[in-house]
Write an enzyme that holds these catalytic residues in place. Structure first.
Site, PDB file in Angstrom:
ATOM      1  N   ASP A   1     -16.978 -32.065 -48.540  1.00  0.00           N
ATOM      2  CA  ASP A   1     -16.438 -30.936 -49.303  1.00  0.00           C
ATOM      3  C   ASP A   1     -15.420 -31.494 -50.304  1.00  0.00           C
ATOM      4  OD1 ASP A   1     -15.612 -28.449 -50.132  1.00  0.00           O
ATOM      5  OD2 ASP A   1     -14.831 -27.798 -48.202  1.00  0.00           O
TER       6      ASP A   1
ATOM      7  N   LYS B   1     -21.153 -30.452 -50.830  1.00  0.00           N
ATOM      8  CA  LYS B   1     -20.632 -29.309 -51.596  1.00  0.00           C
ATOM      9  C   LYS B   1     -19.919 -29.883 -52.809  1.00  0.00           C
ATOM     10  CE  LYS B   1     -19.096 -25.881 -48.235  1.00  0.00           C
ATOM     11  NZ  LYS B   1     -17.877 -25.273 -47.639  1.00  0.00           N
TER      12      LYS B   1
ATOM     13  N   PHE C   1     -19.199 -21.138 -46.821  1.00  0.00           N
ATOM     14  CA  PHE C   1     -18.921 -21.704 -45.502  1.00  0.00           C
ATOM     15  C   PHE C   1     -20.188 -21.689 -44.662  1.00  0.00           C
ATOM     16  CE2 PHE C   1     -17.215 -22.312 -41.315  1.00  0.00           C
ATOM     17  CZ  PHE C   1     -16.294 -23.315 -41.543  1.00  0.00           C
TER      18      PHE C   1
END
Ligand code: XMP
Ligand code: MG
Length: 177
Positions: A101, A129, A150
Site C-alpha cells: 500500500d 495498491k 480495503f
C-alpha cells in the site's frame, strides 16, 4: 462472512493463475541463486504457500513478523516481532507480501536486510495498491493491481478476521465504519 463482502476481486482460479505466472518468473530469474523467500507474517501465509508450489528451483523459506508504528518526529518505524532464523549476508532475498500500500513497511524491511548484507532484495506481492503509495517502493513481481479500497481474505484481515477466506474481496464499508 460472505455477506460482509461487497465484491470478489480475485477468486481461487485467479489466484492459482497468478501464483503460476509469478512462480515461473521467479524460476527463470533465480536459477542457481538459491534464493531465500521471506514471508511477512501473518498476511503472507496463504500466498507464500501457494506461490511456493509453482517455484521449482531450490529455495529456502523464512518468516518475519514486523509491525509499523509512528515514532518520534512522525517518522515511521518498524518493530521486529519475529526475526529471521538464518543470516541473509550474501543471500538473494525475495520478500513475499500480501499487499503493498504506502510501501513504508517494506521500505524499512528492505533497508534492514540490505544493511545486514543481503546480495539482493526484491519483493513479490499478490496485490499492489499503486494509488496508496507514499514511498518509492517498487515491487519486482506483482500479482494484481487493485483499486484503493480495503480488501480482505486470503491472508488479509480486518481486526484479525477474514484471513481464511479463499478469495480476495472488498470489505463492505458498513463493517469498518
Ligand atoms: P504499507 O506499509 O505498504 O503496508 O502501507 C502494507 C500493509 O498494510 C496492510 N494493508 C491492508 N490490509 N487490507 C488489509 O487487510 C487492505 O486493503 C490493506 N492495505 C494495506 C497490510 O498488512 C499490508 O501488509
Ligand atoms: Mg502484511
Amino acid at each position: 462472512m460472505k455477506d460482509h463482502i461487497e465484491s470478489i476481486l480475485l477468486d481461487q482460479d485467479d489466484i492459482r493463475e497468478i501464483c503460476k505466472r509469478l512462480g515461473n518468473q521467479i524460476d527463470e530469474d533465480y536459477q542457481n541463486k538459491n534464493p531465500m523467500l521471506v514471508g511477512l507474517l501473518k498476511g503472507c501465509v496463504p500466498f507464500i504457500g501457494d506461490l511456493g508450489k509453482y517455484i521449482t528451483i531450490p529455495i529456502e523459506m523464512e518468516y518475519m513478523d514486523v509491525s509499523s508504528y509512528h515514532g518520534a518526529k512522525s517518522s515511521l518505524e518498524v518493530k521486529i516481532l519475529k526475526d529471521l532464523d538464518s543470516p541473509v549476508k550474501g543471500r538473494h532475498v525475495l520478500i513475499a507480501e500480501d499487499i503493498v500500500d504506502t510501501g513504508f513497511t517494506l521500505t524499512k524491511v528492505i533497508q534492514l536486510l540490505k544493511y545486514r548484507g543481503a546480495a539482493s532484495v526484491e519483493v513479490v506481492t499478490l496485490l499492489n495498491k499503486e494509488e496508496g503509495r507514499l514511498t518509492k517502493m517498487v515491487p519486482k513481481y506483482i500479482g494484481q493491481e487493485i483499486p484503493n479500497r480495503f480488501v480482505v481474505g486470503y491472508g488479509l484481515d480486518y481486526n484479525q478476521k477474514y484471513r481464511n477466506l479463499p478469495y480476495v474481496g472488498i470489505l463492505k464499508q458498513e463493517i469498518y465504519e
